[in-house]
Motif scaffolding. Structure first.
Motif, PDB file in Angstrom:
ATOM      1  N   VAL A 167       1.013  -0.881  -0.186  1.00 15.83           N
ATOM      2  CA  VAL A 167      -0.034   0.175  -0.136  1.00 15.83           C
ATOM      3  C   VAL A 167       1.609   1.459  -0.261  1.00 15.83           C
ATOM      4  CG1 VAL A 167      -1.365   1.289   1.519  1.00 15.83           C
ATOM      5  CG2 VAL A 167      -2.194  -1.471   1.259  1.00 15.83           C
ATOM      6  N   GLY A 168       2.319   1.497   0.742  1.00 18.71           N
ATOM      7  CA  GLY A 168       2.404   2.041   1.302  1.00 18.71           C
ATOM      8  C   GLY A 168       3.615   2.867  -0.344  1.00 18.71           C
ATOM      9  N   ALA A 169       3.873   1.519  -0.712  1.00 20.19           N
ATOM     10  CA  ALA A 169       4.652   2.069  -2.279  1.00 20.19           C
ATOM     11  C   ALA A 169       3.288   2.635  -3.420  1.00 20.19           C
ATOM     12  CB  ALA A 169       4.887   0.401  -2.984  1.00 20.19           C
ATOM     13  N   THR A 174       1.025   6.653  -6.261  1.00 14.94           N
ATOM     14  CA  THR A 174      -0.789   7.454  -6.626  1.00 14.94           C
ATOM     15  C   THR A 174       0.057   9.175  -6.464  1.00 14.94           C
ATOM     16  OG1 THR A 174      -1.067   5.780  -6.007  1.00 14.94           O
ATOM     17  CG2 THR A 174      -2.113   7.984  -6.316  1.00 14.94           C
ATOM     18  N   MET A 175       0.476   9.832  -5.048  1.00 16.61           N
ATOM     19  CA  MET A 175       0.542  11.004  -4.525  1.00 16.61           C
ATOM     20  C   MET A 175       1.292  12.027  -5.858  1.00 16.61           C
ATOM     21  SD  MET A 175       1.248  10.180  -0.226  1.00 16.61           S
ATOM     22  CE  MET A 175       1.584  12.304  -0.360  1.00 16.61           C
ATOM     23  N   VAL A 176       2.724  11.039  -5.871  1.00 12.50           N
ATOM     24  CA  VAL A 176       3.749  11.852  -7.058  1.00 12.50           C
ATOM     25  C   VAL A 176       2.554  11.625  -8.252  1.00 12.50           C
ATOM     26  CG1 VAL A 176       5.514  11.768  -8.246  1.00 12.50           C
ATOM     27  CG2 VAL A 176       5.966  10.512  -5.551  1.00 12.50           C
ATOM     28  N   MET A 177       1.971  10.880  -8.536  1.00  8.50           N
ATOM     29  CA  MET A 177       0.897  10.979  -9.530  1.00  8.50           C
ATOM     30  C   MET A 177       0.244  11.995 -10.357  1.00  8.50           C
ATOM     31  SD  MET A 177       2.392   9.355 -12.504  1.00  8.50           S
ATOM     32  CE  MET A 177       4.550   9.875 -11.401  1.00  8.50           C
ATOM     33  N   ALA A 178      -0.636  12.529  -9.193  1.00  7.43           N
ATOM     34  CA  ALA A 178      -1.767  12.808  -8.137  1.00  7.43           C
ATOM     35  C   ALA A 178      -0.405  14.698  -7.775  1.00  7.43           C
ATOM     36  CB  ALA A 178      -2.436  12.676  -6.985  1.00  7.43           C
ATOM     37  N   ALA A 179       0.841  14.504  -8.101  1.00  2.00           N
ATOM     38  CA  ALA A 179       0.805  16.328  -7.169  1.00  2.00           C
ATOM     39  C   ALA A 179      -0.282  17.216  -7.609  1.00  2.00           C
ATOM     40  CB  ALA A 179       2.132  16.464  -7.542  1.00  2.00           C
ATOM     41  N   ASP A 180      -0.222  17.491  -8.825  1.00  5.85           N
ATOM     42  CA  ASP A 180      -0.709  18.998  -9.438  1.00  5.85           C
ATOM     43  C   ASP A 180      -2.505  19.063  -8.607  1.00  5.85           C
ATOM     44  OD1 ASP A 180      -1.395  16.814 -10.579  1.00  5.85           O
ATOM     45  OD2 ASP A 180      -2.339  17.863 -12.911  1.00  5.85           O
ATOM     46  N   PHE A 181      -2.672  18.442  -8.151  1.00  4.89           N
ATOM     47  CA  PHE A 181      -4.500  18.428  -7.576  1.00  4.89           C
ATOM     48  C   PHE A 181      -4.448  18.157  -5.968  1.00  4.89           C
ATOM     49  CE2 PHE A 181      -4.583  15.105 -10.667  1.00  4.89           C
ATOM     50  CZ  PHE A 181      -5.762  15.788 -11.265  1.00  4.89           C
ATOM     51  N   MET A 182      -2.509  17.893  -5.820  1.00  3.93           N
ATOM     52  CA  MET A 182      -2.673  19.262  -4.137  1.00  3.93           C
ATOM     53  C   MET A 182      -3.002  20.528  -4.108  1.00  3.93           C
ATOM     54  SD  MET A 182       0.720  17.121  -3.468  1.00  3.93           S
ATOM     55  CE  MET A 182       0.785  15.337  -3.137  1.00  3.93           C
ATOM     56  N   PRO A 183      -3.046  20.778  -2.439  1.00  6.44           N
ATOM     57  CA  PRO A 183      -3.770  22.018  -2.423  1.00  6.44           C
ATOM     58  C   PRO A 183      -2.668  23.390  -2.718  1.00  6.44           C
ATOM     59  CG  PRO A 183      -3.896  20.979  -0.552  1.00  6.44           C
ATOM     60  CD  PRO A 183      -3.417  20.280  -0.942  1.00  6.44           C
TER      61      PRO A 183
END
Length: 316
Positions: A167-169, A174-183
């Motif tokens: 899950v961590g990997a 996922t977080m890196v690929m969706a970074a532009d959706f962050m605040p």
């Protein structure tokens, strides 16, 4: 100058920490196994199976180069296959030989910048995406075998450790690929600006035909690792089914990717002793197989060393 000294001090500190962790792993293993029995197993390996495993491992490098070329082409970085193979093989050697697991990746990026005229950003994205596709292949294989793994493993600590590793990997990717959706308030950080560029470009590669092909190649590469280790096990006379190796090796390779030891040594041995132990393999045999696997990877990496020396002598 002071910043450079601070950086080098931190880097050397991390290397020493990795060396310490590697030593701790081997001390724990030494206290658990009969080293003489392990040595005897290694001495009596059928070399024919080792040669077959070596051929499979070399094919892995050739297929990995195809994947990297596809990724680079999608990024509009066009280089001949043989050139990409040289860069990647040298990277494989330095990943095996240097205390830092990213040494070979940095070298690949350096060659792309120096000899192919790539920007630092494009070179970094091209190398990191290749890494991510490799981890995706591991995660997919582990998830596909998860039901069998949870039936096999009774220890709840190991179960949860495996769960959080996968899950961590996947979560980090996922977080890196969706970074532009962050605040937006986070976007002023310099590191976030770099991740943002990587995120938008990375999604363009992953969610495309090229991405699907790259994932498929990653699965082939990881399954080849499984087959190579199974051949080594047969060379040692171990009674291990191919499906058993399939359950253990992807987990081993995923945990080896964690930058906590030198080139994965110690981690690989600990995971394989534990994993194969659930399959009825004694610690001495599991350790011998793990060492043989590590040595195989070093031998496969040697052409990268020879090419690097050639490039230094003839100013490539």
């Amino acid at each position: 100058m002071s910043k450079m000294k601070t950086f080098l001090t931190k880097k050397n500190g991390l290397i020493l920490l990795k060396a310490l962790i590697t030593c701790v792993f081997f001390v724990l293993i030494y206290n658990k196994v009969d080293i003489n029995s392990t040595v005897d197993l290694l001495r009596n390996v059928d070399t024919l199976f080792v040669y077959f495993a070596l051929i499979v491992a070399i094919l892995e490098v050739l297929i990995a180069t195809v994947r990297w070329v596809i990724i680079l082409n999608r990024l509009e970085i066009v280089i001949p296959y043989i050139v990409a193979l040289r860069y990647l093989w040298m990277g494989v050697f330095f990943n095996q030989a240097l205390p830092s697991s990213i040494g070979g990746d940095a070298l690949r990026g350096y060659f792309l910048c120096k000899h192919e005229g790539c920007s630092v950003t494009d070179a970094t994205i091209g190398v990191l995406l290749d890494r991510i596709f490799g981890i995706l292949g591991l995660v997919i294989l582990i998830v596909s075998a998860s039901s069998m793994l949870f039936e096999l493993i009774a220890d709840p600590i190991i179960r949860w450790g495996l769960f959080f590793s996968v899950v961590g990997a996947f979560g980090v990717i996922t977080m890196v690929m969706a970074a532009d959706f962050m605040p937006n308030k986070w976007m002023h950080w310099k590191i976030m600006q770099g991740i943002l560029i990587f995120s938008t470009t990375g999604r363009r590669v992953i969610f495309s035909y090229y991405g699907l092909v790259s994932i498929a190649l990653s699965l082939v590469i990881q399954l080849s690792f499984v087959f190579a280790v199974w051949l080594l096990a047969n060379g040692m006379g171990l009674n291990i089914e191919l499906i058993d190796v399939f359950l253990v090796i992807p987990i081993t390779n995923l945990l080896m990717a964690l930058p906590i030891s030198i080139a994965g040594w110690g981690v690989r041995e600990g995971v394989m002793i534990t994993g194969l132990g659930y399959l009825g393999v004694n610690p001495e045999a599991a350790l011998a197989l793990s060492i043989l696997y590590g040595l195989l990877m070093l031998v496969v990496a040697l052409p990268g060393l020879l090419d690097w020396l050639w490039s230094k002598i003839f100013k490539f």
